[in-house]
Scaffold this motif. Sequence first.
Motif, PDB file in Angstrom:
ATOM      1  N   LEU A  29       6.813   4.375   2.176  1.00  0.00           N
ATOM      2  CA  LEU A  29       6.677   2.849   2.723  1.00  0.00           C
ATOM      3  C   LEU A  29       5.215   2.547   2.633  1.00  0.00           C
ATOM      4  N   ILE A  30       5.127   1.462   1.931  1.00  0.00           N
ATOM      5  CA  ILE A  30       3.626   0.697   2.059  1.00  0.00           C
ATOM      6  C   ILE A  30       3.754  -0.482   2.781  1.00  0.00           C
ATOM      7  N   VAL A  31       2.740  -0.652   3.825  1.00  0.00           N
ATOM      8  CA  VAL A  31       2.688  -1.322   4.731  1.00  0.00           C
ATOM      9  C   VAL A  31       1.330  -2.371   4.744  1.00  0.00           C
ATOM     10  N   GLY A  32       1.343  -3.532   4.427  1.00  0.00           N
ATOM     11  CA  GLY A  32       0.405  -4.439   4.480  1.00  0.00           C
ATOM     12  C   GLY A  32       0.667  -5.951   4.054  1.00  0.00           C
ATOM     13  N   GLN A  33      -0.596  -6.370   3.510  1.00  0.00           N
ATOM     14  CA  GLN A  33      -0.474  -7.638   3.135  1.00  0.00           C
ATOM     15  C   GLN A  33       0.277  -7.735   1.791  1.00  0.00           C
ATOM     16  N   ALA A  34       0.884  -8.771   1.412  1.00  0.00           N
ATOM     17  CA  ALA A  34       1.409  -8.885   0.247  1.00  0.00           C
ATOM     18  C   ALA A  34       0.961  -8.503  -0.985  1.00  0.00           C
ATOM     19  N   GLY A  35      -0.094  -8.965  -1.290  1.00  0.00           N
ATOM     20  CA  GLY A  35      -0.940  -8.794  -2.686  1.00  0.00           C
ATOM     21  C   GLY A  35      -1.048  -7.129  -2.640  1.00  0.00           C
ATOM     22  N   ALA A  36      -1.774  -6.700  -1.866  1.00  0.00           N
ATOM     23  CA  ALA A  36      -2.382  -5.184  -1.739  1.00  0.00           C
ATOM     24  C   ALA A  36      -0.993  -4.298  -1.950  1.00  0.00           C
ATOM     25  N   ALA A  37       0.007  -4.429  -0.961  1.00  0.00           N
ATOM     26  CA  ALA A  37       1.081  -3.737  -0.916  1.00  0.00           C
ATOM     27  C   ALA A  37       1.814  -3.585  -1.981  1.00  0.00           C
ATOM     28  N   LEU A  38       2.366  -4.909  -2.512  1.00  0.00           N
ATOM     29  CA  LEU A  38       2.887  -5.103  -3.901  1.00  0.00           C
ATOM     30  C   LEU A  38       2.170  -4.363  -5.206  1.00  0.00           C
ATOM     31  N   GLY A  39       0.999  -4.634  -5.124  1.00  0.00           N
ATOM     32  CA  GLY A  39       0.218  -4.219  -6.132  1.00  0.00           C
ATOM     33  C   GLY A  39       0.425  -2.454  -6.321  1.00  0.00           C
ATOM     34  N   TRP A  40       0.033  -1.995  -5.168  1.00  0.00           N
ATOM     35  CA  TRP A  40       0.245  -0.479  -4.985  1.00  0.00           C
ATOM     36  C   TRP A  40       1.479  -0.071  -5.261  1.00  0.00           C
ATOM     37  N   ALA A  41       2.660  -0.882  -4.857  1.00  0.00           N
ATOM     38  CA  ALA A  41       4.112  -0.410  -4.939  1.00  0.00           C
ATOM     39  C   ALA A  41       4.405  -0.467  -6.739  1.00  0.00           C
ATOM     40  N   GLU A  42       3.769  -1.370  -7.307  1.00  0.00           N
ATOM     41  CA  GLU A  42       3.914  -1.364  -8.940  1.00  0.00           C
ATOM     42  C   GLU A  42       3.477  -0.344  -9.638  1.00  0.00           C
ATOM     43  N   ARG A  43       2.235   0.303  -9.051  1.00  0.00           N
ATOM     44  CA  ARG A  43       1.507   1.427  -9.664  1.00  0.00           C
ATOM     45  C   ARG A  43       2.190   2.713  -9.135  1.00  0.00           C
ATOM     46  N   LEU A  44       2.968   2.851  -8.162  1.00  0.00           N
ATOM     47  CA  LEU A  44       3.431   3.876  -7.799  1.00  0.00           C
ATOM     48  C   LEU A  44       4.847   4.007  -7.830  1.00  0.00           C
ATOM     49  N   ALA A  45       5.437   2.851  -8.103  1.00  0.00           N
ATOM     50  CA  ALA A  45       6.925   3.121  -8.201  1.00  0.00           C
ATOM     51  C   ALA A  45       7.644   4.100  -9.195  1.00  0.00           C
ATOM     52  N   ALA A  46       6.932   4.345 -10.337  1.00  0.00           N
ATOM     53  CA  ALA A  46       7.208   5.580 -11.259  1.00  0.00           C
ATOM     54  C   ALA A  46       7.047   6.802 -10.862  1.00  0.00           C
ATOM     55  N   GLN A  47       6.591   7.030  -9.801  1.00  0.00           N
ATOM     56  CA  GLN A  47       6.358   8.452  -9.220  1.00  0.00           C
ATOM     57  C   GLN A  47       7.100   8.753  -7.953  1.00  0.00           C
ATOM     58  N   LEU A  48       7.140   7.728  -7.248  1.00  0.00           N
ATOM     59  CA  LEU A  48       7.762   7.706  -5.661  1.00  0.00           C
ATOM     60  C   LEU A  48       8.914   6.912  -5.421  1.00  0.00           C
ATOM     61  N   GLN A  49       9.588   7.123  -4.374  1.00  0.00           N
ATOM     62  CA  GLN A  49      10.829   6.267  -4.149  1.00  0.00           C
ATOM     63  C   GLN A  49      10.129   5.331  -3.037  1.00  0.00           C
ATOM     64  N   VAL A  50       9.595   4.081  -3.767  1.00  0.00           N
ATOM     65  CA  VAL A  50       8.772   3.115  -3.067  1.00  0.00           C
ATOM     66  C   VAL A  50       9.547   2.174  -2.413  1.00  0.00           C
ATOM     67  N   ALA A  51       8.992   1.710  -0.875  1.00  0.00           N
ATOM     68  CA  ALA A  51       9.674   0.598  -0.184  1.00  0.00           C
ATOM     69  C   ALA A  51       8.102  -0.340   0.058  1.00  0.00           C
ATOM     70  N   VAL A  52       8.442  -1.437   0.177  1.00  0.00           N
ATOM     71  CA  VAL A  52       7.202  -2.438   0.796  1.00  0.00           C
ATOM     72  C   VAL A  52       7.629  -3.138   2.077  1.00  0.00           C
ATOM     73  N   LEU A  53       6.773  -3.096   2.939  1.00  0.00           N
ATOM     74  CA  LEU A  53       6.936  -3.938   4.308  1.00  0.00           C
ATOM     75  C   LEU A  53       5.829  -4.572   4.469  1.00  0.00           C
ATOM     76  N   ILE A  54       5.973  -5.981   4.177  1.00  0.00           N
ATOM     77  CA  ILE A  54       4.769  -7.067   3.919  1.00  0.00           C
ATOM     78  C   ILE A  54       4.501  -7.463   5.363  1.00  0.00           C
ATOM     79  N   ALA A  55       3.150  -7.331   5.693  1.00  0.00           N
ATOM     80  CA  ALA A  55       2.886  -7.697   6.996  1.00  0.00           C
ATOM     81  C   ALA A  55       1.422  -8.107   7.078  1.00  0.00           C
ATOM     82  N   GLY A  56       1.190  -9.157   7.928  1.00  0.00           N
ATOM     83  CA  GLY A  56      -0.509  -9.560   8.120  1.00  0.00           C
ATOM     84  C   GLY A  56      -0.647 -10.761   7.079  1.00  0.00           C
ATOM     85  N   GLY A  57       0.234 -11.262   6.423  1.00  0.00           N
ATOM     86  CA  GLY A  57      -0.153 -12.543   5.847  1.00  0.00           C
ATOM     87  C   GLY A  57      -0.532 -12.194   4.167  1.00  0.00           C
ATOM     88  N   GLY A  58      -1.196 -13.189   3.692  1.00  0.00           N
ATOM     89  CA  GLY A  58      -1.302 -12.895   2.087  1.00  0.00           C
ATOM     90  C   GLY A  58       0.078 -13.478   1.397  1.00  0.00           C
TER      91      GLY A  58
END
Length: 699
Positions: free
Chosen positions: A129-158
């Motif tokens: 689970l990646i938690v954070g502002q939308a830009g950073a969280a989605l950016g790292w999710a895109e990079r890591l999705a091929a290696q891990l079972q990623v989920a994103v929890l957008i929090a803190g604006g952005g």
Amino acid sequence: MTDSQVLLCNCNHTCAVDGKRVGNALRLESPPIVHSELCRRHLAAFESAVKTGGEVIVSCTQEAPLFSELQSEFHADAAIKFVNIREAAGWSDEGEQTAPKMAALLALARMPEPEPVPVVSYRSGGALLIVGQAGAALGWAERLAAQLQVAVLIAGGGQAELPFVRRYPVFSGRSIKVSGYLGAFDVSWEQSNPIDLEACTRCNACIEVCPEHAIDYSYQIDLERCRAHRKCVAACGEVKAIDFERAERMRSDRFDMVLDLSAEPLIKLHQPPQGYLAPGRDPLDQALAAAQLAQLVGEFEKPRFFAYKEKICAHSRSNIVGCTACIDVCSTGAIFSEAAENRVRVEPHLCMGCGACASVCPSGAMTYAYPRMADLGARVKTVLQTYRDARGSSPCLMFHNGTDGRDLVMALGRRGRGLPARVIPLEVQHVAALGLDLMLGSVALGAAQFVVLAAGSEAPEYCATLNRVLGDATAIVSGLGYGGGRFRLIETHEAKELESVLWGMEPAGEFKPASFNLFNEKRATLDFALDHLLRHAPAPKDELPLARGAPYGRINVDVNTCTLCMACVGACPEGALLDAKDAPQLKFIERNCVQCGLCEKTCPEDAITLTPRLLLTRDAKTEVVLNHAEPFECVRCGKPFATRQMVETMLGRLNTHSMFAAAGTLRRLQMCGDCRVIDMMEAQGEANIFDVDDGKNPG
């Protein structure tokens, strides 16, 4: 000790290594040869040793990778151990005098490994689970999705556009809570935005109809711009992803790992659980954290570092909480109160093995299991004995951890004056595990001084606890006339400061060392150490004052208010408070008391107070009477069954109560239990439960 071959090297003649003196102290059959370039010109000596088999001790840690690689090439099955005698001893302004310390360090390496303990297992399948502002969280999710079972929890604006392909779940929320450990993180949050991203099909219908443009391609509604016209709800239609009146807002799920990109970490612990990474919003720190994630997938094991004896735990009795020392000091949140069960609970997956809980536990209910105190004590005893056998004097044991503490010792040897010849560095899992039993036990075994190095990675509560425990040890030894300066905590991450402190320490005097071993039972070790220190004390005393929180002391009982109800006896987990079987007496064994305060909190008359001190006379181990009273004899059979004070107090309180207005009822309170029952059965004319008519009995 095991038989072993010892390979010495003076590192291109930069260290003074006395092979004969070292060999004699280690009781080797012949003095070991001192090589000058063991890792270069003299590799043949290493090859010969490892091919012979058995155990090989190599006095070099810098080239350990090289030697290990060569052993593999030689197809040799010898067990190799590496010992640092260069930075720890030879590289010193007193290098010519370091043979006793070298022998002690080599003797330590010859000791067998501690017995194995149960292990704690982790299993991580890579659900991140990646938690954070939308830009950073989605950016790292895109990079890591091929290696891990990623989920994103957008929090803190952005703001950021959601991906065109739904390859991983995306949530949004606030009031996020994270608990657990690697492989078992429970995360809960509040679904605060009207658009549920998991239900949303990203059809863009809501974006097109919103007149305030309060919805963008992050598919979240800016509630400050929204004017509640609800056209988006109508546009969403049967998808029903938009709900401004959502009743059930709480969401939860379980993940193996959490990458927390929040500005402030969601888990605020000095040492967060394994699998939880909180690099904050710095891109470089985020990249370093992301690089670790792939290493956290699989099955892992670690030792179960602690052992717990519930029976002697002084945490609670009858929902009354006494000692909370282990809970207060734990920096990982691994220890919880279970007051209703009269115990604490430790989550082994959260325990990182610091041992602070064992250090502060007054009763020994919590002990360090890896290594056990008996194992650590044996190592200390071996080091001190070997050091003395090599004619060393005034040994100072300096304990440090295997990370920044070790690095600081190495830096001092390389850049400064090195360690004084009498300062013996001993590496431990964590300095927080060093308790009063090891401190006093080490001095009793012959350590002139006991120093703890905290190089900066230790939690603040650990250093505060060490200062307190070292203060108790100082109060005891200085109170017996051994002088001050025997115990010290050095808090620094600078080699120059460490050098200044160590070289500025005056050697403490020596006395006859003890021969006993340290025990896993904390109080037993302390008893042996205290007896030895008292026997050889320059200024023996019967009593020593201690600071509040010390694990020794007396109990004071106000005999004017104590009714000898014995509630305190039932509350005492250590057997320090006792009742006499044949008389109304409250007895006390001071050496058993751990000053947990349960008796003080349990006493209904507030008749008990605590006084920390160390009593060193025989009275400390013998029963003393704290309060006694005249027994009250049953007015019917004459058998004593309570104290006169208790019965008279009870009569005084109940003589005007309507329940005791009938003749003979007060007198019945002056009878023992057996006679009271007989008297009630013989009573005539008294109302009883069978006389009550509830209107349902036709008779």
